[in-house]
Write an enzyme that holds these catalytic residues in place. Structure first.
Site, PDB file in Angstrom:
ATOM      1  N   THR A  66      -0.295   0.614   6.749  1.00 45.49           N
ATOM      2  CA  THR A  66      -0.044  -0.454   5.785  1.00 45.49           C
ATOM      3  C   THR A  66       0.236  -1.738   6.543  1.00 45.49           C
ATOM      4  OG1 THR A  66       1.458  -1.289   4.086  1.00 45.49           O
ATOM      5  CG2 THR A  66       2.374   0.310   5.624  1.00 45.49           C
ATOM      6  N   THR A  78       0.816  -1.216   0.000  1.00 42.39           N
ATOM      7  CA  THR A  78       0.000   0.000   0.000  1.00 42.39           C
ATOM      8  C   THR A  78       0.852   1.269   0.000  1.00 42.39           C
ATOM      9  OG1 THR A  78      -1.715  -1.148   1.192  1.00 42.39           O
ATOM     10  CG2 THR A  78      -1.641   1.205   1.516  1.00 42.39           C
TER      11      THR A  78
HETATM   12  N1  ASP Z   1      -3.350  -2.826   4.386  1.00 42.63           N
HETATM   13  C1  ASP Z   1      -3.591  -3.274   3.036  1.00 42.63           C
HETATM   14  C2  ASP Z   1      -4.814  -4.135   3.007  1.00 42.63           C
HETATM   15  O1  ASP Z   1      -5.018  -4.901   3.936  1.00 42.63           O
HETATM   16  C3  ASP Z   1      -2.471  -4.036   2.438  1.00 42.63           C
HETATM   17  C4  ASP Z   1      -1.159  -3.336   2.450  1.00 42.63           C
HETATM   18  O2  ASP Z   1      -0.884  -2.515   3.304  1.00 42.63           O
HETATM   19  O3  ASP Z   1      -0.370  -3.633   1.530  1.00 42.63           O
HETATM   20  O4  ASP Z   1      -5.512  -4.114   2.019  1.00 42.63           O
END
Ligand code: ASP
Length: 319
Positions: A235, A184
């Site tokens: 994230t 993210t």
């Molecule tokens: N937090 C994000 C999700 O669960 C994934 C990420 O941070 O890459 O969709």
């Protein structure tokens, strides 16, 4: 997942001027065996994202404009799991999530499972400013974007060979994304007027099913901003961040509990770790303190402030 992960963090002192902090996702970067080229590329894009937000803030622009601009740069680069470089769902399509929040007004906009906006963060901003709603999803959100002049792209825009390879690997029984990398992107800023804002954008998890939506577009979980507390973008393993109400929890600890950002962020990431979660966050407050905290092995991240050189880092303690 381990429950006693090492926490890496950095927090700056307060400043009068503006502060911008960005992230490009948390994960076990070393285990991804990043090549020198990949590492260099990531650094170049992080600097470009800092530059685009910093330019706005240095000219007296708003924190909301700055976080949107920084996130758009990261969305447009195929390296990060957001916008162009989004991962594929189990159905072999890209479903994008994004959110933005203005700490001065507590206005917020979010979209989930969208497939047509080149820059989902800009679509989220349109929801915030041009609709009476906070969150739109899937086909309805796509239609809203088309009707409101948000740049539309064909599915091919989001197709990168590397993401397709990861998708195929997962389908063959591999565990690529779930354990190794969260990608993210996000930005938080405090502008020269003392207002804060946060934005987050993601493709979510590789091979996600059933229209799974993570924390990124959930206001209060992956994204939150209020001048009286903090602006935060998260994230990591989204389900844990939702269950902890991470970004709002951090802000509440500052606003109600009188905690500093370091203490509040450490408590939130500690709680996520205790649930078996992994990831990190970036945060700023209205006094211009800013920084990051994560329990993953690494997190792509950077910080810019008036009169200081940009700071860009990838790895954490123990990597
Ligand atoms: N937090 C994000 C999700 O669960 C994934 C990420 O941070 O890459 O969709």
């Amino acid at each position: 997942m381990s429950q006693d992960r090492t926490i890496s963090s950095y927090w700056s002192a307060p400043v009068e001027g503006w502060t911008l902090v960005i992230h490009g996702g948390a994960g076990q970067l070393r285990q991804l065996n990043l090549s020198k080229e990949q590492e260099d590329h990531a650094r170049v894009v992080l600097v470009a994202a800092l530059d685009s937000g910093a330019k706005i803030l240095a000219a007296g622009g708003s924190a909301v404009d700055a976080v949107e601009a920084a996130v758009r740069v990261l969305e447009d680069d195929p390296y990060f799991n957001a916008g162009r470089g989004a991962v594929f769902s189990a159905d072999g399509i890209n479903e994008l999530d994004a959110a933005i929040m203005d700490g001065a007004t507590r206005d917020a906009g979010a979209v989930s499972a969208v497939t047509k906006a080149r820059n989902p963060v800009t679509l989220a901003r349109a929801v915030m400013e041009q609709s009476p709603h906070v969150m739109l999803t899937a086909g309805g959100a796509d239609r809203f974007g088309a009707e409101h002049g948000i740049e539309q792209v064909a599915p091919a825009w989001f197709h990168t060979d590397e993401r397709w390879r990861q998708y195929e690997e997962l389908r063959k029984g591999g565990t690529f994304d779930a354990d190794l990398k969260y990608g993210t992107v996000g930005a938080v800023a405090r502008d020269a007027q003392g207002h804060v804002a946060a934005a987050t954008s993601t493709g979510g998890l590789t091979g996600k099913r059933w229209n799974r939506i993570g924390d990124s577009p959930v206001i209060g979980a992956g994204t939150w901003a209020e001048d009286a507390g903090a602006a935060t973008s998260c994230t990591g393993s989204g389900e844990h961040f939702i269950r902890v109400g991470a970004a709002h929890e951090l802000s509440a600890r500052v606003r109600l509990g009188g905690a500093g950002l370091d203490e509040a962020a450490g408590a939130v990431i500690g709680e996520i770790g205790a649930f078996g979660g992994v990831g990190g966050l970036i945060s700023v407050d209205a006094q211009g303190r800013g920084g990051w905290c994560f329990n993953s092995q690494g997190m792509y991240r950077g910080m810019a402030r008036g009169g200081e050189p940009h700071r860009v880092e990838l790895y954490g303690i123990g990597e």
